[in-house]
Design a protein around this motif. Structure first.
Motif, PDB file in Angstrom:
ATOM      1  N   ARG A 186       0.831  -1.203   0.000  1.00 42.57           N
ATOM      2  CA  ARG A 186       0.000   0.000   0.000  1.00 42.57           C
ATOM      3  C   ARG A 186       0.864   1.252   0.000  1.00 42.57           C
ATOM      4  NH1 ARG A 186      -3.262  -0.880   5.364  1.00 42.57           N
ATOM      5  NH2 ARG A 186      -1.140  -1.527   5.968  1.00 42.57           N
ATOM      6  N   ALA A 187       0.431   2.267  -0.707  1.00 41.58           N
ATOM      7  CA  ALA A 187       1.109   3.560  -0.666  1.00 41.58           C
ATOM      8  C   ALA A 187       0.681   4.309   0.581  1.00 41.58           C
ATOM      9  CB  ALA A 187       0.774   4.372  -1.914  1.00 41.58           C
ATOM     10  N   GLY A 188       1.578   5.134   1.109  1.00 44.43           N
ATOM     11  CA  GLY A 188       1.241   5.949   2.274  1.00 44.43           C
ATOM     12  C   GLY A 188       2.100   5.683   3.491  1.00 44.43           C
ATOM     13  N   PHE A 189       3.064   4.777   3.389  1.00 44.51           N
ATOM     14  CA  PHE A 189       3.995   4.527   4.481  1.00 44.51           C
ATOM     15  C   PHE A 189       5.344   5.134   4.102  1.00 44.51           C
ATOM     16  CE2 PHE A 189       0.699   1.464   5.116  1.00 44.51           C
ATOM     17  CZ  PHE A 189       0.610   1.296   6.495  1.00 44.51           C
ATOM     18  N   PHE A 245      -1.142  11.005  -1.827  1.00 42.92           N
ATOM     19  CA  PHE A 245      -1.943   9.972  -1.181  1.00 42.92           C
ATOM     20  C   PHE A 245      -1.966  10.206   0.328  1.00 42.92           C
ATOM     21  CE2 PHE A 245       2.130   8.406  -2.832  1.00 42.92           C
ATOM     22  CZ  PHE A 245       2.881   8.380  -1.675  1.00 42.92           C
ATOM     23  N   VAL A 246      -2.899   9.551   0.975  1.00 41.07           N
ATOM     24  CA  VAL A 246      -3.052   9.696   2.424  1.00 41.07           C
ATOM     25  C   VAL A 246      -1.893   8.981   3.118  1.00 41.07           C
ATOM     26  CG1 VAL A 246      -4.541   9.215   4.401  1.00 41.07           C
ATOM     27  CG2 VAL A 246      -5.546   9.809   2.186  1.00 41.07           C
ATOM     28  N   ILE A 247      -1.271   9.647   4.075  1.00 44.55           N
ATOM     29  CA  ILE A 247      -0.148   9.073   4.807  1.00 44.55           C
ATOM     30  C   ILE A 247      -0.709   8.218   5.946  1.00 44.55           C
ATOM     31  CG2 ILE A 247       1.925   9.556   6.149  1.00 44.55           C
ATOM     32  CD1 ILE A 247       2.080  10.243   3.166  1.00 44.55           C
ATOM     33  N   LEU A 248      -0.284   6.960   5.965  1.00 42.31           N
ATOM     34  CA  LEU A 248      -0.745   6.013   6.976  1.00 42.31           C
ATOM     35  C   LEU A 248       0.303   5.716   8.040  1.00 42.31           C
ATOM     36  CD1 LEU A 248      -2.470   3.462   4.568  1.00 42.31           C
ATOM     37  CD2 LEU A 248      -3.526   5.365   5.789  1.00 42.31           C
ATOM     38  N   ALA A 265       2.013  13.962  18.997  1.00 42.89           N
ATOM     39  CA  ALA A 265       0.655  14.517  19.050  1.00 42.89           C
ATOM     40  C   ALA A 265       0.185  14.937  17.657  1.00 42.89           C
ATOM     41  CB  ALA A 265       0.617  15.705  20.008  1.00 42.89           C
ATOM     42  N   LEU A 266       1.100  15.512  16.857  1.00 42.64           N
ATOM     43  CA  LEU A 266       0.739  15.903  15.487  1.00 42.64           C
ATOM     44  C   LEU A 266       0.368  14.687  14.644  1.00 42.64           C
ATOM     45  CD1 LEU A 266       0.576  17.944  13.151  1.00 42.64           C
ATOM     46  CD2 LEU A 266       3.037  17.588  12.807  1.00 42.64           C
ATOM     47  N   LEU A 267       1.159  13.621  14.732  1.00 42.90           N
ATOM     48  CA  LEU A 267       0.865  12.418  13.954  1.00 42.90           C
ATOM     49  C   LEU A 267      -0.401  11.725  14.447  1.00 42.90           C
ATOM     50  CD1 LEU A 267       4.469  10.945  13.587  1.00 42.90           C
ATOM     51  CD2 LEU A 267       3.191  12.354  11.972  1.00 42.90           C
ATOM     52  N   GLU A 268      -0.632  11.782  15.755  1.00 44.82           N
ATOM     53  CA  GLU A 268      -1.862  11.198  16.284  1.00 44.82           C
ATOM     54  C   GLU A 268      -3.078  11.976  15.800  1.00 44.82           C
ATOM     55  OE1 GLU A 268      -4.494   8.785  18.242  1.00 44.82           O
ATOM     56  OE2 GLU A 268      -2.345   8.457  17.855  1.00 44.82           O
ATOM     57  N   ARG A 271      -3.791  10.866  12.451  1.00 42.46           N
ATOM     58  CA  ARG A 271      -4.030   9.427  12.416  1.00 42.46           C
ATOM     59  C   ARG A 271      -2.951   8.711  11.613  1.00 42.46           C
ATOM     60  NH1 ARG A 271      -6.197   8.484  16.546  1.00 42.46           N
ATOM     61  NH2 ARG A 271      -6.732   6.390  15.775  1.00 42.46           N
ATOM     62  N   VAL A 272      -1.694   9.070  11.892  1.00 45.32           N
ATOM     63  CA  VAL A 272      -0.536   8.477  11.221  1.00 45.32           C
ATOM     64  C   VAL A 272       0.193   7.608  12.233  1.00 45.32           C
ATOM     65  CG1 VAL A 272       1.649   8.931  10.046  1.00 45.32           C
ATOM     66  CG2 VAL A 272      -0.324  10.398   9.620  1.00 45.32           C
ATOM     67  N   GLU A 273       0.457   6.356  11.886  1.00 44.71           N
ATOM     68  CA  GLU A 273       1.185   5.454  12.765  1.00 44.71           C
ATOM     69  C   GLU A 273       2.664   5.816  12.772  1.00 44.71           C
ATOM     70  OE1 GLU A 273       1.429   0.650  13.377  1.00 44.71           O
ATOM     71  OE2 GLU A 273       1.876   1.447  11.382  1.00 44.71           O
TER      72      GLU A 273
END
Length: 414
Positions: A186-189, A245-248, A265-268, A271-273
């Motif tokens: 998947r793209a986004g990592f 694309f959406v960053i996961l 906190a920014l990544l949370e 919703r980015v792991e």
């Protein structure tokens, strides 16, 4: 010692000045030295000498006896008062008796080993309870004080029986998962890394923030003055928004610029792991580090770039460099092959050379990874607006203008 010719104070002064030849040696025992001091004091009638002459005698005795001036003063006062010179100290005939034997210390070590080294009052209470129950080994230990308990614990006998070593305990950092990302096609990592653009006379240069997608190798380069939170957070947020694309997931090394509560906190919020590199796995962030050489250093080199140009560099990356490397610059993609021994080997066949956009378009259901309002067709149309050669020339022209700005001499103040 043959110093019988020294009968007057003037002769002593000549001896101390080194003009009078006298054979002498320092006695090797205190009795002989005491006898020498008494003989000199009697021969020169030390008690009736004036103060300056007494000083000459003291300096002479310092030279011949080896004693200090203070000690000689005390010894001569005893001679003047008629006391005899002899040793007034001796080693004790019997050493201090020990109340607690090495056997008691061994018993104490056993108690500490079984109970896990309790506090002093708790251990003393255990010793008294053991004696009260009739254990003869605790007869003396029953009267052990808490303060002396720690003396026994510090003894060599105790340490020989029981050595307690407190090893450094690893501290698990709660920020980020310590594992490699698993995009599963998947793209986004993305993997991210920082590159410092050199120092000059103790002055820091700009910092490049480089992120690359694991599957498609879509690359985004940004620039900021410093990697403190005030500069890095806006840059990091704008960098993530540049991906189509959406960053996961976001993977970084263990540097404090990314492993901190503010970035977490920014990544949370987005919703980015967040994952981070593992110890003894030097290839966890190898993709981003390899791009540092092939993209960042190849474009900007290694020379110092002042921090005041960070905004200009960020604009150049967003308008020229990032579109070129993603829409027109091919990348090598690995093909994993399992050999006879079961080891995964990577090859880079020529038919798998693609641009990041071509790789993204080749993914099954690629549209589901894209942000709202972005399509594969719109990205391909943007890439078709200019040829690969013209895009590279435009990027190089913009890069030359940017470096001319770096090399321009600043205008002197009026």
């Amino acid at each position: 010692m043959d110093e019988s010719r020294l009968q007057t104070i003037s002769q002593l002064r000549a001896f101390l000045a080194g003009t009078l030849e006298v054979r002498f040696c320092v006695p090797d025992n205190d009795d002989a030295r005491y006898a020498h001091i008494v003989a000199v004091a009697v021969r020169l009638d030390y008690a009736k000498l004036k103060r300056p002459h007494k000083g000459v005698v003291l300096r002479y005795l310092q030279r011949t006896s080896g004693y200090s001036r203070a000690q000689l003063t005390r010894l001569l006062m005893r001679v003047v008062h008629g006391a005899s010179l002899h040793k007034r100290y001796r080693s004790p005939a019997h050493a201090f008796a020990r109340r607690y034997t090495p056997g008691d210390t061994v018993v104490l070590a056993e108690v500490d080993r079984v109970h896990g080294t309790l506090s002093g009052p708790a251990t003393v209470h255990l010793l008294r309870r053991a004696w009260a129950r009739g254990d003869a080994r605790f007869e003396r230990l029953a009267d052990l004080s808490v303060s002396h308990l720690y003396n026994l614990r510090a003894s060599k006998v105790y340490k020989a029986q029981r050595v307690s070593v407190n090893r450094t305990r690893p501290l698990a950092h709660p920020i980020g998962l310590r594992r490699a990302p698993s995009p599963q096609g998947r793209a986004g990592f993305i993997r991210i890394d920082s590159v410092h653009q050199g120092d000059l006379d103790g002055t820091k240069g700009v910092y490049h923030i480089y992120a690359v997608d694991i599957v498609t190798q879509w690359e985004v380069l940004a620039c900021c003055e410093r990697i403190s939170q005030a500069y890095l957070l806006p840059t990091l947020e704008a960098l993530i928004e540049q991906f189509p694309f959406v960053i996961l997931g976001l993977h970084s090394d263990n540097g404090s610029e990314y492993i901190n509560k503010v970035v977490a906190a920014l990544l949370e919020k987005m919703r980015v792991e967040q994952t981070k590199s593992r110890p003894r796995h030097c290839n966890d962030n190898a993709l981003a580090e390899s791009k540092n050489a092939s993209v960042v250093r190849k474009t900007f080199g290694y020379s110092h770039i002042p921090q005041r140009f960070a905004a200009r560099i960020d604009t150049f990356c967003r308008e020229h460099l990032n579109p070129y490397v993603n829409l027109h610059r091919p990348c090598l993609f690995a093909k994993e092959v399992i050999d006879a021994k079961g080891k995964v080997r990577k090859t880079y066949p020529h038919d798998m050379v693609q641009t990041p956009l071509e790789k993204l378009a080749s993914l099954p259901d690629a549209q589901q990874f894209l942000r709202p309002g972005i399509t594969i067709e719109s990205l391909q149309a943007k890439a078709a607006q200019i040829s690969d050669l013209d895009a590279a020339n435009a990027m190089n022209v913009a890069r030359s203008k940017l470096f001319d700005l770096f090399n321009r001499r600043p205008t002197a103040a009026a």
